[in-house]
Design a protein around this motif. Structure first.
Motif, mmCIF file in Angstrom:
data_model
loop_
_atom_site.group_PDB
_atom_site.id
_atom_site.type_symbol
_atom_site.label_atom_id
_atom_site.label_comp_id
_atom_site.label_asym_id
_atom_site.label_seq_id
_atom_site.Cartn_x
_atom_site.Cartn_y
_atom_site.Cartn_z
ATOM 1 N N LEU A 230 0.830 -1.204 0.000
ATOM 2 C CA LEU A 230 0.000 0.000 0.000
ATOM 3 C C LEU A 230 0.865 1.254 0.000
ATOM 4 C CD1 LEU A 230 -3.024 -0.560 2.440
ATOM 5 C CD2 LEU A 230 -3.132 0.377 0.122
ATOM 6 N N MET A 231 1.886 1.258 0.828
ATOM 7 C CA MET A 231 2.758 2.428 0.888
ATOM 8 C C MET A 231 3.536 2.602 -0.409
ATOM 9 S SD MET A 231 5.397 3.533 3.892
ATOM 10 C CE MET A 231 6.371 5.039 3.731
ATOM 11 N N THR A 232 4.004 1.482 -0.978
ATOM 12 C CA THR A 232 4.726 1.547 -2.254
ATOM 13 C C THR A 232 3.832 2.085 -3.364
ATOM 14 O OG1 THR A 232 6.153 -0.316 -1.650
ATOM 15 C CG2 THR A 232 5.931 0.181 -3.995
ATOM 16 N N GLU A 233 2.606 1.562 -3.445
ATOM 17 C CA GLU A 233 1.679 2.022 -4.483
ATOM 18 C C GLU A 233 1.245 3.463 -4.249
ATOM 19 O OE1 GLU A 233 1.012 0.588 -7.298
ATOM 20 O OE2 GLU A 233 2.277 -1.101 -6.703
ATOM 21 N N ALA A 234 1.122 3.867 -2.985
ATOM 22 C CA ALA A 234 0.795 5.269 -2.684
ATOM 23 C C ALA A 234 1.888 6.184 -3.225
ATOM 24 C CB ALA A 234 0.626 5.456 -1.183
ATOM 25 N N ASP A 235 3.145 5.780 -3.045
ATOM 26 C CA ASP A 235 4.273 6.553 -3.604
ATOM 27 C C ASP A 235 4.173 6.625 -5.125
ATOM 28 O OD1 ASP A 235 6.081 7.676 -1.720
ATOM 29 O OD2 ASP A 235 6.728 5.680 -1.139
ATOM 30 N N ASN A 236 3.866 5.496 -5.757
ATOM 31 C CA ASN A 236 3.762 5.451 -7.214
ATOM 32 C C ASN A 236 2.641 6.353 -7.723
ATOM 33 O OD1 ASN A 236 5.834 3.574 -7.282
ATOM 34 N ND2 ASN A 236 4.458 1.802 -7.377
ATOM 35 N N VAL A 237 1.487 6.297 -7.043
ATOM 36 C CA VAL A 237 0.341 7.122 -7.450
ATOM 37 C C VAL A 237 0.674 8.600 -7.314
ATOM 38 C CG1 VAL A 237 -2.018 7.802 -6.829
ATOM 39 C CG2 VAL A 237 -1.407 5.378 -6.949
ATOM 40 N N ILE A 238 1.310 8.987 -6.210
ATOM 41 C CA ILE A 238 1.661 10.387 -5.987
ATOM 42 C C ILE A 238 2.627 10.883 -7.057
ATOM 43 C CG2 ILE A 238 2.934 11.941 -4.449
ATOM 44 C CD1 ILE A 238 0.028 11.351 -3.633
ATOM 45 N N ARG A 239 3.619 10.068 -7.405
ATOM 46 C CA ARG A 239 4.576 10.460 -8.454
ATOM 47 C C ARG A 239 3.862 10.668 -9.785
ATOM 48 N NH1 ARG A 239 8.310 6.877 -5.993
ATOM 49 N NH2 ARG A 239 7.710 5.197 -7.399
ATOM 50 N N GLU A 240 2.941 9.750 -10.109
ATOM 51 C CA GLU A 240 2.219 9.863 -11.378
ATOM 52 C C GLU A 240 1.320 11.083 -11.402
ATOM 53 O OE1 GLU A 240 -0.563 7.085 -14.302
ATOM 54 O OE2 GLU A 240 0.537 6.186 -12.640
ATOM 55 N N VAL A 241 0.651 11.354 -10.299
ATOM 56 C CA VAL A 241 -0.212 12.540 -10.221
ATOM 57 C C VAL A 241 0.628 13.803 -10.360
ATOM 58 C CG1 VAL A 241 -1.687 13.914 -8.696
ATOM 59 C CG2 VAL A 241 -2.024 11.438 -8.859
ATOM 60 N N ASN A 242 1.775 13.837 -9.709
ATOM 61 C CA ASN A 242 2.667 15.002 -9.811
ATOM 62 C C ASN A 242 3.079 15.255 -11.254
ATOM 63 O OD1 ASN A 242 3.113 16.336 -7.307
ATOM 64 N ND2 ASN A 242 4.252 14.567 -6.564
ATOM 65 N N ASN A 243 3.313 14.184 -11.997
ATOM 66 C CA ASN A 243 3.720 14.331 -13.397
ATOM 67 C C ASN A 243 2.594 14.851 -14.282
ATOM 68 O OD1 ASN A 243 6.308 13.378 -12.865
ATOM 69 N ND2 ASN A 243 5.766 11.247 -13.284
ATOM 70 N N LYS A 244 1.353 14.632 -13.846
ATOM 71 C CA LYS A 244 0.211 15.053 -14.650
ATOM 72 C C LYS A 244 -0.243 16.491 -14.350
ATOM 73 C CE LYS A 244 -1.724 10.420 -15.346
ATOM 74 N NZ LYS A 244 -1.565 10.424 -16.816
ATOM 75 N N ILE A 245 0.194 17.028 -13.222
ATOM 76 C CA ILE A 245 -0.214 18.383 -12.846
ATOM 77 C C ILE A 245 0.629 19.390 -13.619
ATOM 78 C CG2 ILE A 245 -0.369 20.064 -10.971
ATOM 79 C CD1 ILE A 245 -0.877 17.771 -9.057
ATOM 80 N N LYS A 246 -0.034 20.213 -14.410
ATOM 81 C CA LYS A 246 0.676 21.209 -15.212
ATOM 82 C C LYS A 246 0.764 22.552 -14.488
ATOM 83 C CE LYS A 246 -0.725 19.062 -19.569
ATOM 84 N NZ LYS A 246 -1.459 19.228 -20.854
#
Length: 228
Positions: A36-52
């Motif tokens: 869960l913690m690993t996937e939370a990190d992955n999701v946050i990184r992906e969201v950060n990349n999508k925020i313009k």
């Protein structure tokens, strides 16, 4: 008189069955919590990349607190993932306990649980100890790593019954995304004017909700409304 099983033999039998199943369940729970913690990190990184376009104060971060707790901050929301150390059973009337899956093997009914609470990030930042947090989802895992989810909004429909297969990293990633969505979609509601017309000095000193702070409508509140 009906012959009774030797108590020593009964203890040994319980240790070989129930106790071992509970230990296996807890080991599975620990694995899921780490994922869960690993996937939370992955999701946050992906969201950060999508925020313009973003305000510098809109932060997204995952923080490890202990072996059974981590925090996921999303702007003004703070999601607290908490893994319970005890293995439990759901109420006898729960659909899981009536399912063929459990009746075929009663040991499958023992579950580890991870609760996700939604707090306002400022509640922890300013140590507002009277601010509430709301349970928005519970994730259960058994000895076979099959899982069950209870929650608010879309989380309530992600899995209406126990899974047919062991939990995967994809399942965990989807769970994290839905939890974040639910937290963001639950807007902050201020208390009615009459409710905060007067406050005590202690409430002022503790910077409590009596000063006009908001509260969230979450899973816990909707559940309370149902049982009234």
């Amino acid at each position: 008189m009906k012959h009774l099983q030797n108590p020593m033999e009964h203890i040994a039998e319980l240790l070989e069955t129930k106790a071992c199943v509970k230990q296996e369940t807890y080991r599975n729970l620990q694995d899921v919590f780490k994922s869960l913690m690993t996937e939370a990190d992955n999701v946050i990184r992906e969201v950060n990349n999508k925020i313009k376009k973003r305000d510098r104060d809109v932060t997204l971060a995952v923080t490890s607190i202990s072996d059974n707790e981590f925090h996921l901050k999303v702007a003004g929301d703070l999601l607290i993932f908490f893994m319970h150390t005890n293995i439990i059973m759901l109420d006898k009337k729960h659909s899981l306990n009536k399912s063929k899956y459990v009746t075929d093997n009663p040991m499958r009914k023992y579950l580890g649980q991870i609760n996700v609470y939604n707090f306002m990030a400022d509640s922890l930042k300013y140590n507002r100890i009277n601010d509430p947090g709301y349970l928005i989802s519970r994730l259960f895992v058994n000895c076979e790593k099959h899982f069950l989810i209870e929650g608010d909004g879309q989380l309530n429909y992600m899995l209406e019954d126990v899974s047919s297969q062991p939990i995967t990293s994809t399942d965990i990633s989807v769970f994290v995304q839905l939890v974040i969505n639910q937290a963001i979609d639950s807007d902050l509601i201020t208390s009615p004017f009459p409710a905060i017309r007067t406050i005590t000095l202690n409430q002022k000193n503790e910077k409590s909700q009596a000063l006009g702070g908001g509260y969230k409508i979450g899973f816990q509140m909707s559940y309370q409304q149902e049982v009234k």
